[in-house]
Design a protein around this motif. Structure first.
Motif, short mmCIF file in Angstrom:
data_model
loop_
_atom_site.label_atom_id
_atom_site.label_comp_id
_atom_site.label_asym_id
_atom_site.label_seq_id
_atom_site.Cartn_x
_atom_site.Cartn_y
_atom_site.Cartn_z
N ASP A 1 0.95 -1.41 -0.02
CA ASP A 1 0.06 0.03 0.11
C ASP A 1 0.75 1.25 -0.10
O ASP A 1 0.64 2.29 -0.66
N TYR A 2 2.07 1.27 0.73
CA TYR A 2 2.81 2.43 0.74
C TYR A 2 3.41 2.87 -0.73
O TYR A 2 3.72 3.70 -1.17
N GLY A 3 3.71 1.45 -1.20
CA GLY A 3 4.33 1.46 -2.59
C GLY A 3 3.42 2.07 -3.43
O GLY A 3 3.75 2.79 -4.57
N GLU A 4 1.84 1.91 -3.37
CA GLU A 4 0.80 2.70 -4.20
C GLU A 4 0.78 4.09 -4.09
O GLU A 4 0.68 4.60 -4.90
N ALA A 5 0.93 4.32 -2.68
CA ALA A 5 1.16 5.75 -2.36
C ALA A 5 2.09 6.56 -3.10
O ALA A 5 2.09 7.58 -3.53
N ILE A 6 3.44 5.64 -3.17
CA ILE A 6 4.58 6.32 -3.77
C ILE A 6 4.43 6.66 -5.10
O ILE A 6 4.76 7.58 -5.92
N ARG A 7 3.65 5.46 -5.77
CA ARG A 7 3.35 5.64 -7.44
C ARG A 7 2.30 6.76 -7.69
O ARG A 7 2.40 7.56 -8.68
N ILE A 8 1.47 7.00 -6.74
CA ILE A 8 0.42 8.09 -6.96
C ILE A 8 1.05 9.38 -6.59
O ILE A 8 0.79 10.35 -7.45
N ALA A 9 1.84 9.53 -5.76
CA ALA A 9 2.64 10.71 -5.08
C ALA A 9 3.97 10.78 -5.06
O ALA A 9 4.32 10.78 -3.91
N PRO A 10 4.74 10.67 -5.99
CA PRO A 10 6.07 10.17 -5.84
C PRO A 10 6.97 11.07 -5.10
O PRO A 10 8.05 10.85 -4.74
N THR A 11 6.60 12.49 -5.10
CA THR A 11 7.37 13.45 -4.72
C THR A 11 6.68 13.73 -3.01
O THR A 11 7.25 14.70 -2.48
N ASN A 12 5.70 13.02 -2.71
CA ASN A 12 5.32 13.07 -1.12
C ASN A 12 5.94 12.22 -0.55
O ASN A 12 6.17 11.18 -0.79
N ALA A 13 6.56 12.77 0.75
CA ALA A 13 7.52 12.10 1.61
C ALA A 13 6.89 10.87 2.38
O ALA A 13 7.39 9.86 2.65
N ARG A 14 5.45 11.07 2.45
CA ARG A 14 4.67 9.82 3.50
C ARG A 14 4.94 8.63 2.99
O ARG A 14 5.21 7.30 3.67
#
Length: 311
Positions: free
Chosen positions: A219-232
């Motif tokens: 899920d965190y990987g999906e968050a990175i895919r969606i918003a790669p410049t967001n640190a979370r």
């Protein structure tokens, strides 16, 4: 290494109920004032034109005040918003929009009792207004009334089964009650309806705290895919990788997290942990010292430096 135990979801600010459908007879200013796609700035400007020219009257003028109040709320000009919404209530005391939107202003002011009173009135005037139930649930949640919040979010979902924010908010209540299975179900529905950065972060946090680490990392990987410049996404996945003993992967994720948010003390600390495990003593010392610079006295960083002989 920090192990956060609380869910980092934020109850979302909700869009105001619009007063009446936009119609051609109102002209361009009216269209922008009540239009669903108008930005807060556009809404304030257009509604101001309607109000200043008195091109509308009665309930529609109340709608202009209500919607300008919404735009001002989104801009966090809360006192001006409150003035507009008071006027909307005066012009149309049977108008649910005005009470719902004024409740949001009180909520932002952390005056939750007055917010709830306005939401009560909005619901009394329009029992089908799912938005008012969800907003009231937010204020109840912020007062610590989890059962009341749960009832409101469930009512909003019953009225509108496609209301993504209500699933998010109810999922947070389930999480607070440590009912992980139902929290996951609500967050999964949120992702189905409106996938986004926070949706994946929230569900990932539940997987993390349920010790389903592979699913959390996904899920965190999906968050990175969606918003790669967001640190979370990066720092959450980095933590999971350190939990799993993947120190190189954790280091890489924290490198990215710090690139996008160099002010996060725990990313410095956790990257220091990864470097220490990988044998990079000087790099670890530098990271722990940076963590202490950002938060003097941070116990985990201070203890790590003592362990490295640099305390």
């Amino acid at each position: 290494m920090r192990v956060p135990i609380s869910l980092m979801a934020v109850l979302a600010a909700l869009v105001a109920a619009l007063p009446v459908p936009a119609s051609a007879e109102g002209g361009p200013a009216w269209e922008a004032c009540v239009g669903l796609t108008s930005t807060p700035e556009e809404r304030v400007k257009a509604c101001s034109t309607v109000i200043d020219t008195r091109s509308e009257s009665g309930r529609r003028l109340a709608g202009a005040y209500c919607n300008r109040g919404h735009g001002l709320t989104e801009k966090r000009e809360l006192d001006a918003a409150l003035s507009d919404l008071d006027e909307a209530v005066r012009l149309a005391p049977d108008y649910a929009c005005a009470f719902n939107n004024r409740g949001r202003v009180f909520s932002f002011k952390r005056d939750y009792d007055r917010a709830i009173a306005d939401y009560d009135e909005a619901i009394k005037l329009d029992p089908s207004l799912a938005l008012a139930y969800s907003n009231r649930g937010e204020s109840r949640y912020n007062k610590g009334d989890l059962d009341g919040a749960f009832a409101d979010f469930s009512a909003a979902i019953k009225l509108d089964p496609n209301y993504a924010t209500a699933y998010t908010n109810r999922g947070l209540v389930y999480y607070r009650k440590r009912d992980m299975a139902h929290a996951l179900a609500d967050y999964t529905m949120r992702i189905k309806l409106a996938p986004g950065l926070l949706a994946y972060i929230d569900r990932g946090n539940v997987y993390r705290d349920s010790e389903q680490l592979d699913r959390a990392a996904a899920d965190y990987g999906e968050a990175i895919r969606i918003a790669p410049t967001n640190a979370r996404g990066w720092r959450n996945r980095g933590m999971i990788r350190l939990y799993q003993g993947d120190n190189k992967g954790g280091l890489a994720d924290y490198d990215m997290a710090l690139q996008y948010d160099p002010s996060d003390v725990f990313s410095w600390n956790n990257r220091g942990q990864a470097r220490m495990r990988l044998g990079d003593k000087q790099g670890a010392i530098a990271d722990f010292r940076k963590a202490l610079e950002l938060r003097p006295g941070l116990p985990m960083a201070r203890e790590a430096l003592q362990k490295l002989g640099a305390g």
